[in-house]
Design an enzyme around this catalytic site. Structure first.
Site, short mmCIF file in Angstrom:
data_model
loop_
_atom_site.label_atom_id
_atom_site.label_comp_id
_atom_site.label_asym_id
_atom_site.label_seq_id
_atom_site.Cartn_x
_atom_site.Cartn_y
_atom_site.Cartn_z
CE LYS A 19 0.88 1.32 4.48
NZ LYS A 19 1.53 2.55 4.91
N GLY A 113 4.05 -3.94 3.97
CA GLY A 113 4.32 -5.31 3.52
C GLY A 113 3.86 -6.36 4.53
CB ALA A 116 0.06 -6.46 2.40
CG ASP A 145 -0.37 0.62 8.51
OD1 ASP A 145 -1.17 1.53 8.79
OD2 ASP A 145 0.77 0.83 8.05
O1 C5P Z 1 -0.10 -0.99 15.33
P1 C5P Z 1 1.34 -1.10 14.92
O2 C5P Z 1 2.06 -2.18 15.68
O3 C5P Z 1 1.53 -1.18 13.46
O4 C5P Z 1 1.99 0.28 15.34
C1 C5P Z 1 3.36 0.41 15.63
C2 C5P Z 1 3.56 1.61 16.52
O5 C5P Z 1 3.33 2.80 15.77
C3 C5P Z 1 2.63 1.73 17.71
O6 C5P Z 1 3.13 1.03 18.80
C4 C5P Z 1 2.61 3.23 17.95
O7 C5P Z 1 3.79 3.63 18.61
C5 C5P Z 1 2.70 3.79 16.55
N1 C5P Z 1 1.36 4.07 15.98
C6 C5P Z 1 0.65 5.16 16.45
N2 C5P Z 1 -0.58 5.43 15.92
C7 C5P Z 1 -1.10 4.69 14.93
C8 C5P Z 1 -0.36 3.59 14.41
C9 C5P Z 1 0.88 3.31 14.96
O8 C5P Z 1 1.10 5.87 17.35
N3 C5P Z 1 -2.30 4.99 14.43
#
Ligand code: C5P
Length: 295
Positions: A19, A113, A116, A145
């Site tokens: 994406k 990646g 997805a 994501d």
């Molecule tokens: O959810 P994911 O593990 O992909 O997110 C990684 C980190 O990115 C989270 O722990 C957070 O620190 C940050 N993040 C955020 N707000 C989001 C997505 C991610 O602060 N909407």
């Protein structure tokens, strides 16, 4: 490891498309530290490929140009195996899978990646074993994501990424990707973000051509660009290299970086630009292709 031969009992390949975030506004922050977003996700025709077959225990083999970047992960940390585990738990099933992942999308690159791959596995295993499990909830538990990656068409994501609104059709366009080979940590980029939050800018129109799409995007931005430059200054040089290309209609960073993209009239121009930039910067990874605007 090579990809499975036909007739070897593997199902697949399943395409897990990368994406890009055509824009990304950070509109606030929740008490738990997660940020609120307003972002337009579009899939592109660059994809990881996944094969699987039933097995006695879960096993993941990674191949392809970006396999090495993942080998540092403990296998159990890989989102592909976490996705299988989460469908198994949600269904109370006992199935296991041997999986081959061909990694064509750079990792930790703002191209979703891993997300997805996880979304593709959730959908595959839910269809195979799942009945009526709540895919959206399982997806969010794997990462912010992952829910947008359950959708193959362009989608607006808000909340922390879990509130999804399909957008009207977008015109076809080409996409150049440039990654300087520096992995960027998403939490580190969010931590560096300071200052006021942006407004959400509802995407209510249906641009009739690329010029109107680019005009609408030019009023928006990626709020993570500046914090990502601080984390990896080479991102500024990547954007400069893209912006110097006269055939490029818009240059921007995707997600939390470091990959930057350019929009072109069509995939042929994107391929030509990717080749030209690769020649000038042989240590950068480039790709030219198309956005997936309809499926
Ligand atoms: O959810 P994911 O593990 O992909 O997110 C990684 C980190 O990115 C989270 O722990 C957070 O620190 C940050 N993040 C955020 N707000 C989001 C997505 C991610 O602060 N909407």
């Amino acid at each position: 490891m090579t990809i499975p031969e036909p007739g070897s009992g593997y199902a697949g390949p399943i395409a897990a498309r990368a994406k890009i975030n055509l824009y990304l506004h950070v509109t606030g922050r929740r008490d738990d530290g997660y940020h609120l977003l307003d972002s337009l996700f579009v899939r592109i025709d660059l994809a990881d490929r996944i094969w699987w077959r039933p097995a006695h225990t879960d096993r993941l083999q990674v191949t392809g140009p970006f396999a090495a970047a993942l080998s540092a992960d403990a296998a159990g940390d890989n989102l592909v195996l976490k996705a299988v585990e989460s469908v198994r738990c949600a269904t109370g099933g006992t199935f296991c899978a041997e999986i081959v992942l061909e990694k064509n999308i750079p990792a930790a690159a703002g191209l979703g990646g891993g997300s997805a791959d996880a979304a593709a596995m959730l959908k595959t295993f839910a269809a195979e074993f799942g009945g009526s499990i709540e895919l959206d909830r399982l997806a969010l538990a794997l990462g912010a994501d992952v829910p947008p990656c359950l959708v193959e068409t362009p989608v607006l994501a808000s909340g922390i990424g879990e509130i999804l609104t399909p957008v009207p059709a977008l015109p076809d366009f080409g996409v150049v990707l440039v990654n300087p080979g520096v992995p960027v940590s998403t939490p580190a980029v969010f931590r560096r973000r300071t200052g006021r939050f942006s407004e959400a800018m509802p995407w209510d129109g249906s641009p009739r051509d690329i010029a109107s799409l680019v005009a609408a995007l030019a009023q928006r931005r990626n709020d993570l660009e500046e914090p990502a430059w601080l984390e990896a200054p080479v991102i500024g040089r990547v954007l400069e290299a893209l912006e110097a290309e006269p055939d490029l209609l818009l240059a921007r960073m995707s997600g939390s970086g470091a990959t930057c993209f350019g929009i072109t009239e069509g995939p042929e121009k994107a391929q030509a630009l990717a080749a030209a930039i690769a020649q000038r910067h042989p240590d950068w990874w480039t790709y030219g292709g198309a956005a997936v605007t309809v499926v």
